[in-house]
Write an enzyme that holds these catalytic residues in place. Structure first.
Site, PDB file in Angstrom:
ATOM      1  N   SER A  43       3.961   4.785   1.843  1.00 24.72           N
ATOM      2  CA  SER A  43       3.947   4.792   0.332  1.00 24.72           C
ATOM      3  C   SER A  43       3.890   5.747  -0.453  1.00 24.72           C
ATOM      4  O   SER A  43       4.255   6.995  -1.200  1.00 24.72           O
ATOM      5  CB  SER A  43       3.367   4.212  -0.918  1.00 24.72           C
ATOM      6  OG  SER A  43       2.106   4.255  -0.090  1.00 24.72           O
ATOM      7  N   ASP A 333      -4.140   6.822  -8.506  1.00 23.49           N
ATOM      8  CA  ASP A 333      -3.732   5.164  -8.455  1.00 23.49           C
ATOM      9  C   ASP A 333      -5.549   4.965  -7.582  1.00 23.49           C
ATOM     10  O   ASP A 333      -5.810   5.723  -6.851  1.00 23.49           O
ATOM     11  CB  ASP A 333      -2.490   4.109  -8.647  1.00 23.49           C
ATOM     12  CG  ASP A 333      -1.828   4.425  -7.071  1.00 23.49           C
ATOM     13  OD1 ASP A 333      -2.334   5.115  -6.232  1.00 23.49           O
ATOM     14  OD2 ASP A 333      -0.727   3.554  -6.603  1.00 23.49           O
ATOM     15  N   HIS A 336      -3.193   6.430  -4.462  1.00 20.26           N
ATOM     16  CA  HIS A 336      -2.448   8.017  -4.285  1.00 20.26           C
ATOM     17  C   HIS A 336      -2.691   9.183  -4.845  1.00 20.26           C
ATOM     18  O   HIS A 336      -2.873   8.868  -6.648  1.00 20.26           O
ATOM     19  CB  HIS A 336      -1.017   7.213  -4.565  1.00 20.26           C
ATOM     20  CG  HIS A 336      -0.625   6.432  -4.027  1.00 20.26           C
ATOM     21  ND1 HIS A 336      -0.716   4.262  -4.515  1.00 20.26           N
ATOM     22  CD2 HIS A 336      -0.091   5.993  -2.261  1.00 20.26           C
ATOM     23  CE1 HIS A 336      -0.295   3.904  -2.648  1.00 20.26           C
ATOM     24  NE2 HIS A 336       0.104   4.819  -2.227  1.00 20.26           N
TER      25      HIS A 336
END
Length: 372
Positions: A43, A333, A336
């Site tokens: 991600s 978040d 990240h």
């Protein structure tokens, strides 16, 4: 007055011609420097492949992408641009499209492709809770398919040259701890391996992946180590009382990164060339995690988007707390970095010392490769 007119007109024409030549050169520079760019991993580098999959590991809704050029969610786990986007800027290329995007076709294939998928790891059993994600073995299969598509477009020899001259980024390892070994107490892998043995196993599996990547034509591969996993807001929310980093995850990272560095050195020695470049993500993150104010952040502990302690519980959703100025937060978040933090990281990719980029930084790579 009339005698001067031809001189004035002539001077204007010369000036206009100079402008045209200068403007042509400006336009040509990015095209001359541009090279294909391929991205593999999780991600941290996914540009939106998971948008096309039935999975919970996705970032396709508000407020993701709130600060992107389009101001909408694109599948990037960021408020704006992610690391591959910013690297593309630096090498004078368009951002890579997700491999699963229907827009990736024709000449757009020549820019490269992003094969990354949120939730995956080195091991195929990492991220099983996300069900339908593109595991690294599948990402490499897509890379083979990509080369077949490009061969049909420009011929096999040209396609091979495009891949060999390309820049490659691979980011793996974090999920093998967060979403595998430490996912639940007494996880299957933690019962199978003591942590030091698990790390040795991960490195042995990573070796196979990198050798496969080399055999598929990759010749300049940026391999990121694992960042300070125990210091992200999600881990602070679960394991920290006073804002200290989670000890177990930090121990895992401190075992993993040195062995990854050693692996890349061994591979380069065997190949006889500096194919694999180690990007020290731990130090790149630790700079602003350890001293956020020095980098213009108000905090590196609290996520901009989230809820609960440190905004580190659950997912970033439209119902989450959302900070008004994302540039002041190191983390977007619970897991990240923000776009601004990503830019600081890529600055280290570009000009970082050997502590950050071993054996050379990306600016050096671009300079060396421009001479060959």
């Amino acid at each position: 007055m009339d005698e001067n007119k031809p001189r004035i007109v002539s001077s204007i024409m010369i000036f206009v011609c100079m402008l045209i030549i200068t403007w042509s050169n400006i336009i040509a520079v990015p095209q001359a420097e541009a090279r294909a760019f391929f991205v593999f991993g999780d991600s941290l580098v996914d540009n939106g492949n998971n948008n096309y999959l039935a999975t919970t590991a996705r970032a396709d809704s508000y407020p993701y992408g709130i600060d992107s050029p389009a101001h909408r969610a694109s599948g990037r786990f960021s408020n704006g641009l992610n690391i591959p986007d910013i690297i593309s800027e630096k090498i004078g290329s368009e951002p890579t499209l997700p491999y699963l995007s229907p827009e990736l076709d024709g000449e757009r294939l020549l820019v490269g492709a992003n094969f990354a998928s949120a939730g995956i790891g080195i091991l195929n059993d990492t991220g099983i809770q996300f069900i339908n994600i593109i595991r690294i073995t599948a990402q490499l299969q897509y890379f083979i398919q990509y080369q077949q598509r490009v061969s049909a477009l420009i011929g096999e020899e040209q396609a091979q040259n495009l891949v060999k001259q390309a820049l490659v980024l691979i980011t793996l390892g974090g999920n093998d701890f967060v979403n595998n070994y430490y996912l639940v107490p007494f996880s299957a892998r933690s019962r199978q391996f003591a942590l030091p043995d698990y790390v040795v196993f991960l490195i042995s599996e990573y070796r196979k992946i990198l050798v496969n990547l080399y055999e598929l034509g990759a010749r300049r591969v940026l391999v990121t180590g694992t960042g300070p996993l125990g210091c992200v807001p999600a881990e602070l929310a679960m394991h920290s009382r006073n804002g200290e980093c989670a000890v177990d995850l930090q121990r895992a990272v401190n075992l993993f990164n040195p062995q990854l560095t050693q692996l890349l050195t061994q591979l380069n020695t065997e190949i006889g060339s500096d194919v694999f470049i180690y990007a020290n993500a731990f130090e790149m993150h630790l700079d602003f995690v350890g001293n956020p104010q020095a980098y213009g952040f108000v905090t590196s502990k609290i996520a901009c988007c989230g809820q609960g302690a440190y905004n580190g519980i659950g997912l970033c959703t439209p119902a989450s707390n959302l900070c008004p100025n994302r540039d002041l937060y190191a983390f977007w978040d619970p897991f990240h970095p923000s776009e601004r933090a990503n830019r600081l990281i890529v600055d280290k990719f570009m000009i970082g010392s050997i502590e950050y980029m071993n054996p050379m930084n990306l600016s050096t790579i671009l300079a060396l490769d421009s001479r060959t």
